[in-house]
Design a protein around this motif. Structure first.
Motif, PDB file in Angstrom:
ATOM      1  N   GLN A   1      28.754  24.653  70.824  1.00  0.00           N
ATOM      2  CA  GLN A   1      28.389  25.620  69.589  1.00  0.00           C
ATOM      3  C   GLN A   1      27.214  26.299  69.999  1.00  0.00           C
TER       4      GLN A   1
ATOM      5  N   ASP B   1      37.726  36.440  68.078  1.00  0.00           N
ATOM      6  CA  ASP B   1      36.600  37.045  68.708  1.00  0.00           C
ATOM      7  C   ASP B   1      36.900  38.165  69.126  1.00  0.00           C
TER       8      ASP B   1
ATOM      9  N   PHE C   1      29.232  34.898  68.889  1.00  0.00           N
ATOM     10  CA  PHE C   1      30.242  35.800  68.655  1.00  0.00           C
ATOM     11  C   PHE C   1      29.858  37.171  67.381  1.00  0.00           C
TER      12      PHE C   1
ATOM     13  N   ASN D   1      37.217  30.814  66.665  1.00  0.00           N
ATOM     14  CA  ASN D   1      36.766  31.521  66.198  1.00  0.00           C
ATOM     15  C   ASN D   1      36.504  32.107  68.237  1.00  0.00           C
TER      16      ASN D   1
ATOM     17  N   ARG E   1      30.600  28.264  61.336  1.00  0.00           N
ATOM     18  CA  ARG E   1      29.774  28.405  62.113  1.00  0.00           C
ATOM     19  C   ARG E   1      28.289  27.805  61.634  1.00  0.00           C
TER      20      ARG E   1
ATOM     21  N   ASP F   1      28.552  29.780  70.236  1.00  0.00           N
ATOM     22  CA  ASP F   1      28.192  31.188  68.703  1.00  0.00           C
ATOM     23  C   ASP F   1      27.758  31.827  68.471  1.00  0.00           C
TER      24      ASP F   1
ATOM     25  N   SER G   1      31.601  37.311  61.602  1.00  0.00           N
ATOM     26  CA  SER G   1      32.242  36.445  61.400  1.00  0.00           C
ATOM     27  C   SER G   1      31.534  34.967  61.210  1.00  0.00           C
ATOM     28  N   HIS G   2      32.035  34.896  59.903  1.00  0.00           N
ATOM     29  CA  HIS G   2      31.425  33.595  59.249  1.00  0.00           C
ATOM     30  C   HIS G   2      32.658  32.342  59.030  1.00  0.00           C
TER      31      HIS G   2
ATOM     32  N   ARG H   1      26.022  29.993  58.419  1.00  0.00           N
ATOM     33  CA  ARG H   1      27.350  30.786  57.478  1.00  0.00           C
ATOM     34  C   ARG H   1      28.182  29.822  56.629  1.00  0.00           C
TER      35      ARG H   1
ATOM     36  N   LEU I   1      35.641  26.377  66.173  1.00  0.00           N
ATOM     37  CA  LEU I   1      35.526  26.757  67.358  1.00  0.00           C
ATOM     38  C   LEU I   1      36.423  27.452  67.921  1.00  0.00           C
TER      39      LEU I   1
END
Length: 461
Positions: free
Chosen positions: A146, A255, A153, A251, A161, A150, A157-158, A164, A248
């Protein structure tokens, strides 16, 4: 010798496979019990880079942190039937061998256990529960991956994460609408977690990390299958919800779409597979919807046409919230109608009047749900709605109390014990069978708001 080896692996709930890379020489400090404290724990962070990520994930310090998170999350046992404490004993006994298998690429995760979670609308959501051991390994991987992935990203994107949450996505949506973008492209993906294409996901993952061991292990988790009714079903696509890595990986896949929307300057907010794009006109919205259909098709994902639409931002909900215009043309948030309906349905489940519990026990059972619901919908700017829900809830609890007392004589004695006047106690007791109608007006003067406050009932308003 081979027979003894198989027996030891079976005790740990794993079966070794005799292929893959040769087993590396174990590092003595890492082959000991990863759950015990040690002065030289090591740090996954110091080893994290473009290589050696699997070794970084398996350092003692990283595993200890992962174990604390898994233990704090609690959760049910997987297909092996082992809970947290039983798994801890297995790890203490067999971790050296498990670690060697992980580094050699011969570790094979157990299938996830399928659990169907009922939704308020009557449908069901599939949840895949990995074994506690696999949750530990996935969490250890997540803690290393992560921090590396992360930051790549999109800022739009919320979901799932660090730093967030859903409130950030709702606030962003409100700001876009306040700026004049009153048309929303509301996209809902059809069974997203069940349709994730493994090859596309692994390809996107390789572009972000350069570690064959990690890629191979994640592929093994994707291919582990799912157990339903004692039968293991192979899984050619999908990443079951329930494992620490799933958010993860979701995302990573989505992405691509974020970056295209970002490059074209669109205003949007995404939380997991929920994405809303805000534009100035219906025609622009239709163009965006056509673009999204093309982008998701490229990822072999399917839009749920029944739930997706281009429409007014005030007529669609996002993450349980809806928008409205207050004084001074200020755009505000409110709880959407469906979550309010679900709230009442859940309260009815938790407060079934045939439960035979005391009022204190009923309130104690309600507390976690009420506090969680209040925290999630804390952005709602509708005080009258909160007060109405509070009043409805207290009305229901008063009806439950009457049902508990049941007979007129018991109702009379109960009310007198709570300080009711003789006239009030007699009048309420005289309508002992009209639970709902009788649980208002006069009863409010006895089972007051202060009474429920004293029991610890949280207020929404």
């Amino acid at each position: 010798m081979s027979k003894a080896k198989r027996q030891m692996l079976e005790q740990s709930g794993r079966v070794g496979v005799a292929h893959g890379e040769a087993v590396r020489d174990p590092i003595s400090d890492e082959t000991c019990d990863p759950l015990a404290e040690h002065p030289d724990t090591g740090s996954a962070k110091s080893k994290a880079g473009t290589g050696g990520l699997l070794e970084a994930a398996l350092t003692r310090g990283n595993l200890q942190a992962a174990w604390k998170r898994v233990k704090a999350n609690k959760g049910a046992a997987g297909v092996d039937g082992l809970d947290i404490e039983q798994t801890a004993q297995i790890v203490r006994t067999h971790w050296s061998r498990i670690r060697q298998q992980l580094l050699a690429g011969t570790y094979r995760p157990s299938p996830v256990r399928r659990v169907m979670i009922p939704k308020p609308d009557g449908s069901q959501r599939e949840l895949g529960i990995p074994t506690v051991l696999d949750r530990l390994i996935q969490q250890a991987l997540l803690q290393v991956l992560q921090p590396l992935i992360d930051p790549t990203f999109s800022q739009h994107s919320h979901g799932f994460r660090p730093g967030r949450r859903a409130h950030d996505a709702v606030k962003a949506a409100r700001a876009y609408v306040q700026s004049g973008k009153r048309v929303v492209v509301d996209v809902d993906l059809e069974k997203f977690f069940d349709r994730v294409n493994h090859d596309i996901l692994i390809d996107r993952l390789r572009k972000r990390i350069d570690d064959a061991g990690v890629i191979r292990l994640i592929r093994a988790y994707l291919n582990a299958g799912i157990m339903d009714g004692g039968v293991v079903l192979e899984r050619q696509k999908g990443t079951p919800q329930g494992g620490p890595l799933s958010p993860l990986l979701a995302n990573v896949l989505l992405d691509d779409v974020d970056k295209v929307l970002e490059a074209r300057g669109y205003s949007f907010a995404r939380y997991a597979d929920d994405c809303n794009v805000y534009v100035g006109s219906a025609r622009a919205g239709e163009r965006v919807m056509a673009l999204l259909r093309k982008l998701y098709a490229g990822l072999k994902l399917q839009i749920n046409e029944a739930k997706s639409a281009v429409g007014s931002a005030f007529g669609r909900k996002f993450l349980g919230y809806a928008l409205w215009v207050g004084k001074g043309k200020e755009v505000k948030c409110k709880v959407a109608e469906k979550p309010k309906h679900n709230f009442k349905a859940r309260i009815r489940q938790l407060t079934r009047r045939s439960g035979g519990r005391s009022m204190a026990q009923v309130v104690e059972k309600l507390r976690p749900y009420l506090l969680g619901w209040k925290a999630y919908f804390g952005l709602a700017q509708t005080p009258r709605v909160w007060r109405a829900l509070d009043e409805w809830l207290r009305h229901r609890l008063r009806a439950i109390q009457l049902k508990h007392w049941k007979r007129s004589a018991a109702i009379y004695r109960g009310l007198k014990a709570l300080g009711a006047t003789d006239a009030v106690a007699k009048k309420v007791a005289g309508n002992s069978r009209c639970w709902w109608r009788n649980s208002a007006k006069l009863l409010n003067s006895v089972l007051t708001i202060a009474y429920f406050d004293q029991l610890g009932l949280p207020r929404l308003s």
